[in-house]
Design a protein around this motif. Structure first.
Motif: not given
Ligand code: AMP
Ligand code: GLY
Length: 433
Positions: A147, A157, A192-193, A195, A199, A221, A290
């Motif tokens: 990220k 991301v 990061e790990e 997950l 969602e 999304k 997030e």
């Molecule tokens: P974010 O902008 O942090 O919401 O990330 C965009 C998308 O990436 C999220 O809606 C998730 O689908 C995916 N994502 C982000 N972080 C993770 C994570 N640690 N593990 C799995 N999927 C993730």
């Protein structure tokens, strides 16, 4: 009291529609202004030309029109400190200060806060050089989640399936590809790990001390059916999200939202406004992916379709630090579902100017929220952005709401646009069981 709403998307159209029904406006004859707004928002508000980036201009307008509260729709003006400028000028505002908006603006800030407060989230390493980031990969397994820090409209991301892909992506990121020149966060990457789970989004209102649960939703999304193709701002959503059952909502409030609000207050940056938690429902319970410091778009549209409480009163209670004296928000038990109609080309370069006719689509249980849309010189509607319309319907369950939404979609004439035909697919499969 007069209210000023900032923003121009489907989220703001839904907010304008609900705000116009608020006792603050409907019983007083006071006015709702919106800047810059869109043709749908113009049905509920007087559109004004002020630039949210020019804080002095916004303050001047608030003085001139005796604005009692400003509602900020999108994140950028919040991260940029508009709420601070307004509060300093004595104007009430629904939305966090710049310091508090770091919960969305800086992934590193949020991860550190989670670590300090023991909030469940993915394990992580912050790296400010390519070398450190490459070394950090050794502590994780594929797939790798990378990220970029700073606001990146959900596009910062990267999920890399292999170590080689992760290394290449990091090289790109440190090459300046994702560095947001408007923010001062500089080049930093969080590794990061990954997950595993489903969602879902959880919303809470807060005035910095009290917290009020404000509904759940699930977004879609990816641009393509079956959740394929590039990420977008969201192609459709529904609320509530049944996967966030009472137990998980309780866990999310107790283990994630409440400790965050407490930690922010303890750090001298109380968070006020709506806190939007993107959660992963893992085998170990909900974990934070997030935070966003605003309503989701299109999640806001489905929340507003269900909200029965007075939105203006709740926002004012947040702005005046008296949320503890408000009754819990009431929502219809029905499901709301929204289908995003986008211009061909989205999320790349959307085709502008395509003509749109609504042909009377809509009604009591169906609302057509306007997003990237404008009027041409003859007063007709034309596409003017990526996501153009949000066709939103209410029904007894996801299956029923979806049927009404797609009936309205099919009545709309927008030949240079497209939508996903499978919004709600996960829940519809479960409802069919
Ligand atoms: P974010 O902008 O942090 O919401 O990330 C965009 C998308 O990436 C999220 O809606 C998730 O689908 C995916 N994502 C982000 N972080 C993770 C994570 N640690 N593990 C799995 N999927 C993730
Ligand atoms: N729909 C996702 C977001 O508003 O961030």
């Amino acid at each position: 009291m007069n209210i000023l709403l900032l923003g121009s998307g489907g989220r703001e159209h839904a907010l304008a529609w609900k705000l116009a029904q608020s006792r603050l406006l409907s019983e007083t004859g006071d006015r709702l202004y919106a800047a810059p707004g869109n043709p749908g928002i113009a049905d509920h508000a007087e559109l004004v030309k002020i630039d949210a980036g020019d804080h002095a201009d916004v303050v001047r307008f608030c003085d001139e029109k005796q604005i009692g509260m400003v509602v900020v729709g999108p994140e950028a003006p919040l991260v940029d400190g508009l709420a601070d400028s307004l509060r300093a000028a004595g104007v009430r505002v629904f939305g966090p200060t710049a310091a508090a908006a770091q919960l969305e603006g800086s992934k590193g800030f949020t991860k550190d806060l989670c670590a300090r407060a023991g909030i469940p989230t993915a394990k992580y390493v912050r790296a400010s050089t390519l070398q450190d980031a490459l070394a950090a990969l050794g502590g994780f397994e594929a797939p790798y989640v990378l990220k970029a820090d700073g606001l990146a409209a959900g596009k910062g991301v990267i999920i890399a399936e292999t170590r080689a892909d992760a290394e290449a992506a990091l090289a790109d990121m440190f090459d300046g590809k994702f560095v947001d020149s408007a923010s001062d966060t500089g080049a930093e990457v969080v590794v990061e790990e990954f997950l595993k789970g489903e969602e879902a989004s959880f919303f809470a209102l807060t005035d910095g001390a009290s917290i009020m649960a404000f509904g759940t939703a699930q977004d879609h999304k990816r641009v393509g059916e079956g959740d394929t193709g590039p990420n977008t701002g969201g192609m459709g959503a529904y609320s509530p999200a049944p996967v966030l059952d009472a137990m998980r909502r309780g866990e999310a409030l107790e283990r994630i939202i409440a400790p965050t609000v407490r930690a922010m207050a303890d750090a001298g940056m109380p968070y006020s406004g709506v806190l939007y938690a993107g959660l992963m429902l893992t085998d170990e319970g909900p974990k934070l992916i997030e935070y966003n410091c605003r309503f989701g778009d299109p999640e806001c549209q489905v929340l507003m379709m269900r909200l029965q409480s007075d939105l203006g009163e709740l926002m004012l209670a947040c702005a005046e630090n008296r949320l503890s004296r408000s009754e819990a928000a009431r929502f219809s038990a029905e499901t709301a579902l929204t289908v995003v109609m986008a211009a061909d080309g989205y999320p790349g370069t959307p085709k502008k100017g395509g003509s749109i006719r609504l042909d009377g689509a809509g009604g009591e249980e169906v609302k057509i929220f306007h997003a990237g849309i404008a009027r041409d010189e003859h007063g007709g509607l034309v596409a003017n952005g990526g996501r153009v319309l949000n066709v939103s319907a209410r029904g007894a369950n996801v299956t029923a709401a979806r049927q009404k939404a797609y009936e309205a979609v099919d009545a709309i004439h927008f030949p240079s646009g497209f939508c996903r035909r499978d919004i709600g697919w996960r829940e519809i499969a479960r409802e069919a069981e």
